[in-house]
Design an enzyme around this catalytic site. Structure first.
Site, PDB file in Angstrom:
ATOM      1  N   LYS A  52     -58.818  -1.467   3.977  1.00 55.49           N
ATOM      2  CA  LYS A  52     -60.092  -1.081   3.360  1.00 55.49           C
ATOM      3  C   LYS A  52     -59.920   0.193   2.541  1.00 55.49           C
ATOM      4  O   LYS A  52     -60.435   0.292   1.420  1.00 55.49           O
ATOM      5  CB  LYS A  52     -61.171  -0.901   4.448  1.00 55.49           C
ATOM      6  CG  LYS A  52     -61.597  -2.237   5.048  1.00 55.49           C
ATOM      7  CD  LYS A  52     -62.501  -2.112   6.268  1.00 55.49           C
ATOM      8  CE  LYS A  52     -62.740  -3.501   6.866  1.00 55.49           C
ATOM      9  NZ  LYS A  52     -63.622  -3.497   8.041  1.00 55.49           N
ATOM     10  N   GLN A  96     -65.561   0.641  12.252  1.00 53.04           N
ATOM     11  CA  GLN A  96     -64.749  -0.541  12.530  1.00 53.04           C
ATOM     12  C   GLN A  96     -65.041  -1.055  13.945  1.00 53.04           C
ATOM     13  O   GLN A  96     -65.052  -0.296  14.902  1.00 53.04           O
ATOM     14  CB  GLN A  96     -63.258  -0.199  12.364  1.00 53.04           C
ATOM     15  CG  GLN A  96     -62.329  -1.387  12.471  1.00 53.04           C
ATOM     16  CD  GLN A  96     -62.524  -2.425  11.369  1.00 53.04           C
ATOM     17  OE1 GLN A  96     -62.900  -2.102  10.255  1.00 53.04           O
ATOM     18  NE2 GLN A  96     -62.289  -3.685  11.704  1.00 53.04           N
ATOM     19  N   ASP A 119     -71.607  -2.866   5.819  1.00 53.53           N
ATOM     20  CA  ASP A 119     -71.221  -4.069   6.564  1.00 53.53           C
ATOM     21  C   ASP A 119     -72.382  -5.061   6.648  1.00 53.53           C
ATOM     22  O   ASP A 119     -72.181  -6.236   6.953  1.00 53.53           O
ATOM     23  CB  ASP A 119     -70.815  -3.700   8.003  1.00 53.53           C
ATOM     24  CG  ASP A 119     -69.304  -3.538   8.161  1.00 53.53           C
ATOM     25  OD1 ASP A 119     -68.573  -4.245   7.460  1.00 53.53           O
ATOM     26  OD2 ASP A 119     -68.894  -2.719   8.992  1.00 53.53           O
TER      27      ASP A 119
HETATM   28  N1  GUN Z   1     -64.161  -5.927  12.733  1.00 50.12           N
HETATM   29  C1  GUN Z   1     -63.804  -7.169  12.294  1.00 50.12           C
HETATM   30  N2  GUN Z   1     -64.406  -7.446  11.131  1.00 50.12           N
HETATM   31  C2  GUN Z   1     -65.142  -6.364  10.821  1.00 50.12           C
HETATM   32  C3  GUN Z   1     -65.983  -6.047   9.710  1.00 50.12           C
HETATM   33  O1  GUN Z   1     -66.182  -6.812   8.767  1.00 50.12           O
HETATM   34  N3  GUN Z   1     -66.552  -4.810   9.744  1.00 50.12           N
HETATM   35  C4  GUN Z   1     -66.361  -3.936  10.765  1.00 50.12           C
HETATM   36  N4  GUN Z   1     -66.979  -2.761  10.720  1.00 50.12           N
HETATM   37  N5  GUN Z   1     -65.608  -4.208  11.817  1.00 50.12           N
HETATM   38  C5  GUN Z   1     -64.990  -5.411  11.828  1.00 50.12           C
END
Ligand code: GUN
Length: 281
Positions: A52, A96, A119
């Protein structure tokens, strides 16, 4: 049968995001900013977070990374979120998941300002999506809509069948398909005679997390099939769709890997720019 190339589409959209990020910076005098919070040292999460941050770098979004120890207290995490909520340089906040067991994921998501919730996991954004309002929608579902659009197949009037009802994929993608005027059926692990539903699907989205659950005999000829599965078995990645048999029946199908996966972070960049531009107004 045509394969929908998620990597290629993702690269095309990232080019558009690069232009938007540059225009934002020129207008506002700073880069759009995304704060990424990782608690603990889960190896998969570390890779996601690294990817990311690299994606931000690639398109010209500034990333702010925060690493908290695995034994961080909820109060510490809450305080960080409050600070980021108030920070004018931070347009998007992402914590996350999953969090270490002693922390409260729902309370954490709720604490993020909805307009910075890139998100799209906050109940306010889920509610806005449900009501068809403008919102930050979850990234994987938004990526799925882009993948379907890229085929040139109109969504309006089609029967879309979603297999899976998670808050992260199944429910939001169903809402987005509905917003795009599809007729939507949601199936899940307890749906009896699943095949009787999937065989009616013009658009089939498989997001249940069961290796190769969807086989060719369950698919309508000419259907567009989107495979969200990420099932790791003995180090190999399998989708929820049995590619061999389904690719012979479908008009379009996403591969695993290289389909839905590459789109998720790209839509995170889009949400960050949407949030930044929204905050300008
Ligand atoms: N863990 C797995 N996929 C995601 C996601 O798209 N966003 C976040 N914040 N955590 C995750």
């Amino acid at each position: 049968m045509n394969i929908i190339d998620g990597k290629k589409l993702s690269a095309e959209i990232r080019e558009q995001m690069t232009a938007r990020a540059a225009a934002y910076e020129a207008r506002v005098g700073r880069k759009a900013g995304l704060a990424v919070v990782l608690v603990g040292e889960d190896p998969a999460s570390q890779i996601y977070v690294r990817n990311k941050i690299a994606a931000c770098e690639q398109v010209g979004v500034r990333s702010y990374a925060y690493y908290l120890p695995a034994d961080a207290m909820q109060a510490q995490l809450d305080e960080l979120i409050d600070t980021l909520n108030a920070d004018k340089n931070v347009d998007g906040i992402l914590v996350q998941m999953p969090l270490p067991k002693h922390l409260d994921e729902q309370a954490t998501l709720k604490r993020i300002a909805p307009d910075k919730d890139v998100d799209g996991f906050h109940a306010v954004n889920a509610g806005r999506l449900m009501q068809g309002q403008d919102c930050l929608a979850a990234c994987t579902p938004s990526g799925i809509i882009e993948l379907i659009r890229s085929t040139g197949t109109p969504i309006a009037g089609k029967h879309a069948v979603v297999v899976g009802r998670s808050n992260i994929v199944g429910k939001p993608v169903a809402m987005l398909l509905l917003k795009n005027d599809a007729t939507v059926t949601i199936c899940h692990s307890k749906t009896p005679d699943l095949a009787s539903f999937t065989r009616q699907a013009d658009i089939l989205v498989a997001a249940v997390g069961r290796k190769e659950l969807i086989t060719g005999d369950m698919v309508k000829p000419g259907a567009v099939v989107i495979d969200v599965g990420m099932n790791r078995v003995d180090g190999k990645l399998y989708g929820d769709v049995a590619f061999e048999s389904v690719s012979k029946i479908a008009s379009y199908i996403t591969p695993v890997p290289g389909g839905v996966g590459p789109m998720t972070i790209t839509m995170l960049l889009k949400n960050t720019l949407d949030a930044a531009e929204h905050a300008e107004r």
